[in-house]
Structure formats: structure tokens, C-alpha cells
Design an enzyme around this catalytic site. Structure first.
Site, PDB file in Angstrom:
ATOM      1  N   ASP A   1     -41.050   2.563  -3.924  1.00 49.93           N
ATOM      2  CA  ASP A   1     -40.649   1.296  -4.547  1.00 49.93           C
ATOM      3  C   ASP A   1     -41.655   0.173  -4.299  1.00 49.93           C
ATOM      4  O   ASP A   1     -41.472  -0.935  -4.799  1.00 49.93           O
ATOM      5  CB  ASP A   1     -39.278   0.852  -4.009  1.00 49.93           C
ATOM      6  CG  ASP A   1     -38.201   1.885  -4.260  1.00 49.93           C
ATOM      7  OD1 ASP A   1     -38.148   2.414  -5.383  1.00 49.93           O
ATOM      8  OD2 ASP A   1     -37.422   2.168  -3.331  1.00 49.93           O
TER       9      ASP A   1
ATOM     10  N   ASP B   1     -33.928   0.216  -7.308  1.00 46.39           N
ATOM     11  CA  ASP B   1     -33.934   1.650  -7.064  1.00 46.39           C
ATOM     12  C   ASP B   1     -32.479   2.091  -6.886  1.00 46.39           C
ATOM     13  O   ASP B   1     -31.594   1.256  -6.694  1.00 46.39           O
ATOM     14  CB  ASP B   1     -34.755   1.930  -5.801  1.00 46.39           C
ATOM     15  CG  ASP B   1     -34.779   3.395  -5.441  1.00 46.39           C
ATOM     16  OD1 ASP B   1     -34.864   4.220  -6.355  1.00 46.39           O
ATOM     17  OD2 ASP B   1     -34.710   3.713  -4.240  1.00 46.39           O
TER      18      ASP B   1
ATOM     19  N   ASP C   1     -35.981   0.525  -1.223  1.00 45.60           N
ATOM     20  CA  ASP C   1     -35.998   0.797   0.209  1.00 45.60           C
ATOM     21  C   ASP C   1     -37.042   1.818   0.615  1.00 45.60           C
ATOM     22  O   ASP C   1     -37.191   2.101   1.802  1.00 45.60           O
ATOM     23  CB  ASP C   1     -34.631   1.304   0.663  1.00 45.60           C
ATOM     24  CG  ASP C   1     -34.358   2.718   0.183  1.00 45.60           C
ATOM     25  OD1 ASP C   1     -33.778   3.507   0.942  1.00 45.60           O
ATOM     26  OD2 ASP C   1     -34.728   3.041  -0.962  1.00 45.60           O
TER      27      ASP C   1
END
Length: 1217
Positions: free
Chosen positions: A850, A415, A846
Site C-alpha cells: 500500500d 486497502d 497497512d
């Protein structure tokens, strides 16, 4: 229980108030909803709601043994040994059942004890939770009862800082206006306080006397796992009131800043939303473990072949002509009946299966589990190189199944926000009325200018206002100077929108310096902080009012406190991508403020102002190119009649029991039209420390990194440039849906035609890019390739008809950037590489968006960042910073892969060697199945005599130091090529097993065939087998030292201790005999052997000859066919670990003096291995090396002697003052 009776009697009149209530009392629950009667246990008993006791254990007293054994026997090796144990109990077995039962029992016992211990900890946790006390209304007073005794419909009181024991309908609070503040960190990791408001009708039910009178019916949805939605109605006093998530208090959340609240229990136990979300992380097995299964199957095939050869040999050998076998008459034992050779072969087959059963290492799995567990607990979790001082966050291995998988990762999916960047948002620039404000230069702009050969000067203003969330520099907007701008009214609306359109909660003193904003996201906090710095200070909030202290709004220098009544909040979600607030000004003016993504705001703007729209869009692109996160701001003046008409629809949608969210979105669309554009905000999210260096290091290690983000393409590309993922030397393929042709088709409004056109466009682009990529790859020194694709194109590219083309193109690219992608698309891309390319993947993120990507990859890594703990809770490993991937993969992952590979091969080698000596004896005993070794020798071989050294190999083997592993990341490529665990390595170990077993057997048999004892007698079978077993134990243990790259004291203790354990055992075992022994011939054998010089010569010469082949092989290999790490060893043979001092200073600067001294001692160079010259633990050298680096460590008595042995002098560094 008279109190409950009084409650029921007091409600008898209410039960007739509505037909709905009466029907609810006598009918079973409808599938679509449930009815809960508050304060009436008898009415709720009919529905048989679940109790509030929870259990997270896997077993109970009755199911532990059957379920635990079932789990153990799901492993092929354990099931195999169970079959062998059963066979060994039959008459055809040549060995005692104890030979196989004892090792299997020990392995199962250890595994079950581990399972029981883990489950006991879960049970203790459940017990503590279930017995936590909470105040429940009984009669007209509060009584403390355990959580487990709560029932649906109970009225309870929760005090400040208490945890909600069930899902509650919020009734009343000690705060004004029925408000309470909750913290959901136990639920999703977010520490931001959230506001909840009770229905005004229930505010009075605060005291026990008043709460006793509460007689409401709650009709709500059936239990589900959606944490952020709730649909229901409260029927009270013939009124039906809509209930939303704002009135729901979820189990596990904590009460903050509120003396106490009163609530009604709606969902209990395993039907609460948090318990329905407690799913297990998908079970993952490492690639090496799956290859191990194939090795076990190969061993099965080898075992079958050995037994088949022996069975055929038995059928041939059995003959009446061998008179000395006594087979001339009728033979009782059918296994030796020459008249039926087929039966002889079948029975011999089963006999040999039990005899050769040791070819499968029974303790392999439990040993590997133990090694991995220690690797996680002691090495990964306690590595200070992965400890983040600022947040006091160490690395965390949440599973020990995937350690070695970390050493073979080829693709990383990451990400962007919060993973590559810090997720610490700072208001940086803005556009108001077509004018750009903000003079700062972002890191990405600096990097872009540097690539172009331009040097940008970032002039910092001396008096610029800076605080967390605000890094804005432009005097034109500060201290009321905006009133002199061409568009002061637009500036005022801009600031008011920032100060009013949000869900932020203020905490602390109502002063700009001391107030703290609790926001659902860092972006929101940054925007409100910006409003404060511009002179629009939001300082107080109630459920219906927002208080803003406005400076210079009416005239320069005037400060006034303004109250804005919040009439409606249209909340942000991933579908709407915007948030709106309808507010009433003090002068009764009605205004809707809206902020959101540029794409959705522009669709809802009114006619006119085309120049402003065009200029603002250019500013948005400019901000995106600088790597900034953008939002558009807009507003709309409302008439009272239009608002009242719309609000009626809004209330009806809010009261809907079905499809409430959908109806609310539809109603919001009605009012969020014809907006007036104010401007745009630009927020900077800086790169995390060390990200570019980490990515560059991982790329040199052969790892390919893909960025999967929801940000715009310009932002994603610029972040990729800043991270060194992209550069101007790369050949970049960009597949984008934002083209004139696609926009033209979309404007026609035909979704079918649009989809067909985009699909054909994506197919054409993919085909062209793939052809061009193949041309580049065919050139000798072509540039590296990179692919950038947006979410809309990716949706079509992931179609089965185009998936293969996308995969081929992606595999040829060094970097891939996917932007504007959804969480589902992140998981799909990860699965595409994982399943399509059969490559080992790692996903790192995080946030909650995700989670699907993390769970889809072979290895999931969560960043413990500012977006909550959802990613961490779904991950296999958790770290605080992206840069720690370097240590996690290149150090721990690589070491774990090498160690586990060696452990598996060593287990295979030592068991195959041992079993082959029995096979050679079978060729000499007429294939009769006669055992060569004593039963107890065979039983304890794996468990006691060879088990400990291999554990030391798996824990402490280290080819190069951590600093060299990171200095030469190319070493990691050996894991990508699977150099250390492949069929070639298996064949090498098998060859040496055959060679050494022949040495053991035939050297001993041949040399022991002549008279050897002092009485002139020849050695018997048990004498020879004891001598051979001694040679086997000695050789396989010493052979382990040859496999080690560094030899510590633990290696010596384990190797020589295992050999000593064998001698202690045989001294005791051969000196004792009982009438129950099957092996009475072993009696006194070791003492007879030790009375001859031949025994000592044999245990000295035979291991040397057996190991000569290994010496020769390793010498030739190291000289002519070196591994990469062996070259590094030679280059740095005499160098200390050069990473320690710098790391010492880095950490020490954040610690107290005492912590710094302790840490410094822990980081000192230790005694160096005499085997290869690399560091390992030896605390005796602490004070000596401490003096070298200027750290004070107390002297120890043995240091004086040890220091004398250090021959190499080192120049002392100056002592710290």
C-alpha cells in the site's frame, strides 16, 4: 596493529590461489559487482569502500547558515521581506531599516532555531548509533570498537539481542547447523522471527583463533536498496560457493535466540541496504497552503496597485507652485524634483513599497507552522478517542503540514486486508478430495442472508476446538475421525501439506498447548495451527529437517514423531504466487508439496481428475462468496533420478551471479508441473470493529470510498456489502475480464490478439456503462451507482485513450471496488482522481503493497497492523483502526481546516487594515512617502501586539463538540465546498478592512484637528498616529473575539494581554529619548494624550463604530444565511457532550483502577463557555462533575465557591461501589 599484519602475511599464499583473486587485488571494482577480502584491510583499501559512520542530519556546522537561509528564502514572503529590508536601507526609504529587519530577523531566528533543534536531535541519534560498541577480530582476540570504525571485510561478533552494525555475510553461529534467528522489526516492522543459515563450509569459524584463519573472497552485487534479494559467491579454498539472502544479515536487524554469531562485513554505512532505503516521504503541501500562495500573489498585486497609484499621484502633485515646499530653486533630492517627474514616480514607487510592506503578514507562515505543530502533538496524538487499548497504540501525526487537508478529503482509497478487515486469520473451512468441511457461517454470509430476508442460525458446537488462528467446526475431521471419510489418504496428504509446506518457526515448549509459531504472515500461522489441531503437530525445525508428531496417521490412536528432510524450498513471491517444498520421507519417498493461488495451481495440474478439479473450483467460488481467503494445495511424487537431474539445475541457478531470481523461477517451473490436486483451504479475515458504521458516517459526510484490493472479485464484492459500501438498491456496473469470450481468445495463446481483444472489450463496457449511468443520473430519483472492475480490465482502462472515460464513470459512482489490482495500479488509480479530477484524496493501508498508494494521495494514512510498519513509515498519519478515520477527519480534520482558514483570513485582515491607514495618510501628505506610524510601532505590530490572539484562535476555536461533529457528519461538507477559505470570504474581510481603516484614520484626523491639549495646542502627527495605532491594536484584537465560536480564558489572556503589552511598550518608549532616535517627536506623546478626555473617548468610541459593521454583518448572516454549524449550535446550545460517558466506560474497562480514575477525571465535562455554551477546559469543576457521573475526584479549595455559582441542578447518579 600487528594483528592485521599477521593476517596479511598468513594470506600471502592464498593471494596466488586463483587468477580471479589476484586480479581483484590490483584492479578497480567492476561496475557489476564488488570483491571483498575478508580479514584484509589493506587489500580492501584499494577499492576505497565507504566507512560505517552514518549521518541523517540535513546540515553541518559549515552548511547550517547558508543552507538553512536558502530553505527559508525559498518562501516567497521571506524573499519579499528580504528585498524590503534591503530597500529600507537606502536613502529613498521613509522608515528605518529596523522596521523591516527586526520582524524578518525574529521570524528567521525562530525558524532556524526550530530547524537546528530538529537537526540536533538527528545528530544526537547518529552519535549514539555511531558510537555503539561491537566486537571486532583484531589479531586473535575480540576487541570492542565503535560502529563507525568498522570497515568492509572486518570479521565481527554480534551477541544475543544485539543489532547488526552493517550488512554481514553470516559465517558461523553457536546454534547447531549454523543457524541463527533474527528479528527485522527495525527494518520493516515485522516481529516474526526469521531463520538464517550459514554456509556449511564456514561453520567452524566461531572462535577468534579459528576466525583468524578465515581467508575468503566475497564477490557480490554492488550496493542496492533491495531488502529481500542478494546475489554473490564466496571463494574459499579454491571453491566457489553461492551466497543468497539466507546468508545475509542486514544492518538494523536484531539477533534472537542465539548466543552469538560471527560474520564478515560486506556493506557499510550509507551503502547498507537499510540506509539505501531511507528515502524521505514525498514532500506534500496542503491545498489550503497552495491557495494561500495565490492570496499572497493577490496581495502583491494589491501592493503594486497601491504603490502605482501613489507614484502617479506623486508625479502629479510635485509642482513648483507649492512654494512652501521649497521646490522653486534647484532641488537636491531627485525624488522631489519637479523637473523630472518620471524619476519622481520611480523613486516614490520604491519608497511606497517599503512603506506599505506590512500588507504581507511576515509572521503568517511561522504562526501557522506553530499552530499545526501543537495541533498534532497535543490534539491528534493525545486523543483518547483514537487510542487503541488492545494494542496500546495512539494516533500519530508524522507530519504537521497536512492538518487542514484532513478537513477537505473527498475521496478515500482503502486497502481491504488488515485495513477494513482485522488481518487476524482463522482457518474456517476446507475442501478435501471434492468434499467441503466446516460448518461455520461467516459475517458476510450472515449479512448476505439478512439482505435476502433469510435468518441463518449459527450453531456452535460445545466441544469445538478454538484457538488463535483456528475457528473450525466439523467433527468429521477432528480427533482422527477423518479416517472414516471416503478419502482418508487425501486427508492425510492435505494435513501433511499444511504441516510441511511453510517457513514457520516454532518457539517455546514442544507441546501443542505451549508452542508458539513465528510466521511471515498470519495466513501461514493459521494453516500450521490447523494442521496441529487435525493431529499433525509441527514442533521442531532445523535448516534441513522438519519434525511432525502425527496422530492417527497409520492407525487410529497411534502417535508417532516423523522426520521429514527438507531438500529444497521454492519460496513464495508476488510473481510466483505459490510456495513449494521438496521433502524426503523416512521411507526415502520424495514428494513435492505446493500451495498457492487457485489460478497458478490449476495451470500446473496434471491430466485427469476433471471432476475433482470442477468440484473444487465450485468450492473455491463458494468460499470466495462467503468472503474467505482461499489457497489450493497440491502434491507430486518424484523419482530419484528425475529429482537429481532437476536439483543439479537448481544448484546452478542458485549459484548464478546474474539474474539469479529469474533463473530460479525458471527452474522451479520445471518441477512444478503435473501436480495432483489435494483440495483448498478457506481462511476468514473478519471485519474490524466499527468499519460499517464508520463507512456509513463518512458517506453521509459526502466522502466517497473506493476499495482497492488484490483479492478476488467475489471476495471484494462481499466485503463491500458487509461494509455497507454496496447494497442491493445500487445500480452496479461490473467490468470483468473473466468472461467466456475473453477466455476463448486467451486459450488461442496469441498475446497480441488477446491484448487487443480485452482492450476493445473494456472500451465497449466502459462506453455502455457510462451511457447507462448518464441516463440514471438524469432521472429525478434514480438509484446510487457503483462500479466494480478487476485488475486486468483496469490495466487497459488506465490507458490514456480510455482514462477519461473511466474517470467520468467513476466520478458518478458512490462506491468503486477495484479487485485483483497490483500496488502500482493502486497508485495509478489514486493519481487518476488526484490529478484528473482535481479532488483531495486520502489513501489508507497497512502493508508494504500500500506504500505507493499512500504516497500518491494528498494524505496518506497508515494502519499500524500485522503486516509490518512499512505503510506507517510512508504515511502522513498513523492510526490503529479504520474506524478512527471518523475522528481524524470529521473532528480534527474539520476543526483544523476551520481554524487555519480563520487564522489566514485574520492575518490578511489585520495587516490590510493597518496598511490602509498608512495609504489614506499618503493621500494627505502629497504622496511624499511620509510615514504615519513610528518605525517601532510598525516593527512590533505583527510580532508582539497582534500575534498571540491569533495563535489562540488557531488552537482552541471550536464550533461544535467532537460528538456533535460525528453525530452530524454533514457538517464536513462545508470543507468539501471550501466554505471558509475562498475569494468571497477574502472579499468580505477586505471590505471590513477598508471600512475600519477609514474609521480609524478619518475619525481620529477629523476629531483631532481642533485644539485638544490643556495648553490649547493641536495634536501633532505623532500624537494622532499614536492614538490611531492604539485604536487599531484594540480593534483588531477585540475583533478576533467575534471570530471565535467559543471564548476560553486563553482568548481573554491573549487579547487583553496584547492590548496591555502595547500600553506598557508605549509608556516606556515614549518616556525615553536618546540622541540616536529618529523618532524624537514620539517623546511623551502617550502622556500628553492621556491628559485629555478626547483620548479616552476615542479609544472607546472608535473601536465600537469600527466593529459595528461586523456586528451587523454577523447578525444578518446568522439570522438569514446560517452556516450548518450555527444551526447545530442552536439545537444543542444547552446540551453537554453526550459522548463522554460512553467513551469513559469503553476505555475504563481495559484499564487498571488507578488508570481508570485518572482517565475518568480527564474526560469530565468542563466549564462551559458563556459565549456559545460549548465545553472548554476549567479544572476547577473536576470534583463537581465527577460527583455527577459517579467518579471519585479529590476536592479542591476553590470548588466550594465555584459550585455555588452553578445554577442548574442535576440529578446525582449512584456512586460506584
Amino acid at each position: 596493529m600487528s594483528g592485521w599484519d599477521r593476517i596479511r602475511s598468513s594470506r600471502s599464499s592464498r593471494s596466488q590461489s586463483t587468477g580471479t583473486v589476484q586480479l581483484g587485488r590490483i584492479q578497480p571494482q567492476a561496475p557489476g559487482h564488488r570483491s571483498v577480502y575478508c580479514n584484509d584491510r589493506e587489500a580492501n583499501a584499494i577499492a576505497k569502500f565507504q566507512g560505517n559512520s552514518v549521518s541523517t542530519t540535513k546540515y553541518n556546522v559549515l552548511t547550517f547558515l547558508p543552507k538553512g537561509l536558502f530553505e527559508q528564502f525559498r518562501r516567497v514572503a521571506n524573499l519579499y521581506f528580504l528585498m524590503i529590508s534591503i530597500l529600507s536601507s537606502t536613502p529613498i526609504s521613509p522608515v528605518s531599516p529596523i522596521t523591516n529587519v527586526a520582524p524578518l530577523s525574529i521570524v528567521l531566528f525562530i525558524s532556524l532555531v526550530k530547524e537546528a533543534f530538529e537537526d540536533w536531535k538527528r545528530f544526537q541519534n547518529d552519535l549514539a548509533i555511531n558510537n555503539t560498541l561491537v566486537d571486532v577480530l583484531q589479531g586473535s582476540k575480540w576487541e570492542s570498537v565503535p560502529w563507525k570504525k568498522l570497515q568492509v571485510g572486518d570479521i565481527i561478533r554480534v551477541k544475543q539481542d544485539g543489532i547488526f552494525p552493517a550488512d554481514l555475510l553470516f559465517l558461523a553461529s553457536t546454534n547447531a547447523d549454523g543457524v541463527c534467528y533474527i528479528e527485522t522489526s527495525n527494518l520493516d516492522g515485522e516481529t516474526n522471527l526469521k531463520i538464517r543459515k550459514a554456509l556449511e563450509k564456514t561453520w567452524d569459524y566461531l572462535t577468534p583463533e579459528k576466525a583468524t584463519e578465515f581467508a575468503g573472497e566475497v564477490q557480490c552485487e554492488q550496493p542496492n536498496n533491495s531488502l529481500y534479494t542478494f546475489t554473490g559467491n564466496l571463494i574459499i579454498e579454491k571453491q566457489t560457493l553461492p551466497v543468497s539472502p539466507n546468508q545475509l544479515l542486514l544492518r538494523g536487524c536484531s539477533l534472537r535466540n542465539t548466543e552469538y554469531i560471527v560474520g564478515a562485513v560486506i556493506y557499510t554505512g550509507h551503502e547498507t541496504k537499510v540506509m539505501m532505503n531511507t528515502m524521505n516521504v514525498p514532500s506534500k503541501r496542503s491545498t489550503l497552503e497552495r491557495k494561500l500562495d495565490k492570496l499572497i500573489l493577490a496581495l502583491f498585486a494589491t501592493l503594486f496597485a497601491m504603490c502605482l497609484v501613489g507614484a502617479i499621484g506623486s508625479g502629479i502633485f510635485i509642482n513648483r507652485e507649492y512654494y512652501y515646499l521649497g521646490l522653486d530653486g534647484k532641488v537636491e533630492d531627485r525624488q522631489f524634483d519637479p523637473s523630472n517627474r518620471f524619476v519622481v514616480m520611480i523613486l516614490t514607487m520604491f519608497t511606497l513599497i517599503t512603506l506599505f510592506s506590512t500588507i504581507i503578514p511576515i509572521s503568517l507562515y511561522v504562526s501557522i507552522e506553530g499552530i499545526k505543530f501543537v495541533q498534532c502533538m497535543k490534539f491528534i496524538n493525545q486523543d483518547l478517542n483514537m487510542y487503541h487499548v488492545e494494542t496500546n497504540t495512539p494516533a500519530l501525526a508524522r507530519t504537521s503540514n497536512l492538518n487542514e487537508e484532513l478537513g477537505q478529503v473527498e475521496y478515500i482509497f482503502t486497502d481491504k486486508t488488515g485495513t477494513l478487515t482485522r488481518n487476524l486469520m482463522e482457518f474456517f473451512k476446507c475442501s478435501i478430495g471434492g468434499e467441503v468441511y466446516g460448518t461455520g457461517i461467516t459475517e458476510i454470509e450472515k449479512g448476505s442472508a439478512q439482505r435476502s430476508g433469510v435468518q441463518l442460525e449459527d450453531h456452535k458446537l460445545a466441544n469445538a476446538a478454538h484457538e488463535k488462528g483456528f475457528n473450525f467446526e466439523d467433527v468429521r475431521l477432528m480427533l482422527g475421525a477423518w479416517r472414516n471419510e471416503p478419502n482418508p489418504d487425501m486427508c492425510k496428504e492435505f494435513f501433511r501439506c499444511l504441516a510441511i509446506c511453510h517457513t514457520v518457526l516454532p518457539e517455546g515448549e514442544e507441546s501443542p498447548e505451549k508452542i508458539v509459531y513465528q510466521a511471515a504472515s498470519p495466513d501461514e500461522a493459521a494453516l500450521v495451527t490447523a494442521a496441529k489441531n487435525f493431529g499433525f503437530f509441527f514442533y521442531r525445525r532445523t535448516p534441513t529437517m522438519i519434525y511432525v508428531r502425527e496422530s492417527h496417521a497409520e492407525k487410529m490412536g497411534k502417535v508417532s514423531d516423523v522426520q521429514y528432510e527438507i531438500l529444497n524450498v521454492l519460496e513464495f513471491n508476488s510473481v510466483r504466487k505459490r510456495q513449494s517444498v521438496v521433502c524426503r520421507f523416512p521411507d526415502e519417498r520424495l514428494v513435492l508439496y505446493c500451495k498457492g493461488a487457485d489460478s497458478v495451481i490449476y495451470e500446473r495440474l496434471g491430466e485427469g481428475n476433471d471432476d475433482l478439479k470442477k468440484v473444487t473450483r465450485e468450492h473455491l467460488e463458494q468460499f470466495g462468496s462467503a468472503g474467505l481467503r482461499t489457497l489450493c494445495l497440491a502434491y507430486k511424487n518424484l523419482s530419484a533420478d528425475a529429482y537429481e537431474s532437476w536439483n543439479e539445475k537448481f544448484i546452478n541457478a542458485k549459484s548464478a551471479l546474474r539474474d539469479r531470481e529469474k533463473k530460479l523461477d525458471e527452474v522451479a517451473e520445471l518441477i512444478e508441473q503435473d501436480l495432483i490436486l489435494i483440495g483448498a483451504t478457506a481462511i476468514e479475515d473478519k471485519l474490524q470493529e466499527g468499519v460499517p458504521d464508520c463507512i456509513e458516517t463518512l458517506s453521509r459526510a459526502g466522502i466517497k470510498i473506493w476499495v482497492l484490493t488484490g483479492d478476488k472479485m467475489e471476495t471484494a464484492i462481499n466485503i463491500a456489502y458487509a461494509c455497507s459500501l454496496l447494497n442491493n438498491d445500487m445500480k452496479q456496473f461490473i467490468i470483468n475480464s473473466d468472461t467466456d469470450e475473453i477466455r476463448e481468445v486467451e486459450d488461442k495463446g496469441d498475446p497480441v490478439e488477446t491484448a487487443r481483444f480485452i482492450e476493445n472489450s473494456v472500451k465497449t463496457q466502459l462506453k455502455n456503462c457510462l451511457e447507462e449511468a448518464q441516463k440514471v443520473l438524469y432521472t429525478y430519483s434514480g438509484p446510487k451507482l457503483a462500479l466494480v472492475i478487476d485488475g486486468k480490465c483496469l490495466m487497459y482502462a488506465l490507458d490514456p485513450s480510455l482514462r477519461g472515460m473511466l474517470l467520468n464513470l467513476s466520478m458518478n459512482c458512490s462506491s468503486v471496488v477495484c479487485c485483483r489490482v497490483s500496488p502500482l495500479q493502486k497508485a495509478q488509480v489514486t493519481s487518476l482522481v488526484k490529478k484528473g479530477a482535481k479532488k483531495i484524496t486520502l489513501s489508507i493501508g497497512d502493508g508494504a503493497n500500500d506504500v505507493s498508494m499512500i504516497q500518491a494521495a494528498h494524505v496518506g494514512v497508515g494502519i499500524s497492523g500485522l503486516e509490518g510498519m512499512q505503510a506507517v513509515m510512508a504515511s502522513d498519519f498513523a492510526i490503529a483502526q479504520f474506524r478512527f478515520l471518523t475522528d481524524l477527519l470529521l473532528v480534527h480534520g474539520r476543526w483544523s481546516y476551520i481554524r487555519i482558514s480563520k487564522v489566514v483570513l485574520y492575518f490578511f485582515y489585520k495587516n490590510f487594515t493597518f496598511t490602509l491607514t498608512q495609504l489614506w495618510f499618503t493621500f494627505q501628505d502629497g504622496f511624499s512617502g511620509q510615514r504615519f506610524y513610528d518605525d517601532w510601532y510598525q516593527a512590533f505590530y505583527n510580532v508582539f501586539f497582534t500575534s498571540l490572539p491569533v495563535l489562540m484562535l488557531g488552537l482552541f476555536d471550536k464550533d461544535v463538540s467532537a460528538s456533535l461533529s460525528k453525530k452530524y457528519p454533514q457538517l464536513y461538507m462545508e470543507g468539501l465546498r471550501n466554505v471558509y477559505f475562498n475569494w468571497r470570504m477574502v472579499a468580505v474581510y477586505a471590505f471590513f478592512s477598508v471600512y475600519q481603516s477609514l474609521i480609524f484614520y478619518y475619525f481620529i484626523i477629523t476629531a483631532g484637528s481642533s485644539p485638544q491639549t490643556s495648553s490649547g495646542k493641536m495634536f501633532g502627527l505623532w500624537d494622532i498616529s499614536t492614538m490611531a495605532f492604539t485604536c487599531v491594536v484594540t480593534t483588531v484584537n477585540v475583533r478576533l473575539l467575534l471570530s471565535c465560536n467559543n471564548i476560553t480564558r486563553w482568548h481573554h489572556i491573549s487579547v487583553w494581554g496584547s492590548i496591555l503589552a502595547w500600553f506598557i511598550f508605549i509608556f516606556l518608549y515614549s518616556g525615553i529619548t536618546t540622541k540616536y532616535d529618529r523618532q524624537e517627536n514620539v517623546f511623551w506623546s502617550i502622556y500628553i494624550l492621556m491628559s485629555t478626555s478626547f483620548f479616552y473617548l476615542a479609544i472607546l468610541v472608535v473601536p465600537l463604530v469600527a466593529l459595528a459593521g461586523d456586528f451587523l454583518y454577523q447578525g444578518v448572516q446568522r439570522w438569514f444565511y446560517r452556516y450548518d454549524y450555527q444551526i447545530i449550535q442552536e439545537m444543542h446550545r444547552d446540551e453537554p457532550d453526550d459522548n463522554r460517558n460512553s467513551r469513559l466506560l469503553e476505555v475504563e474497562s481495559h484499564l487498571t483502577p488507578e488508570q481508570a480514575r485518572t482517565y475518568a477525571i480527564a474526560q469530565l465535562p468542563q466549564q462551559r463557555s458563556k459565549h456559545t455554551g460549548f465545553a472548554f477546559d476549567s479544572p476547577g469543576y473536576e470534583s463537581f462533575f465527577a460527583a455527577q457521573v459517579g467518579v471519585h475526584a479529590p476536592q479542591k479549595a476553590w470548588d466550594v465557591a465555584r459550585r455555588a455559582s452553578v445554577k442548574r441542578s442535576r440529578s446525582k447518579k449512584p456512586q460506584k461501589s
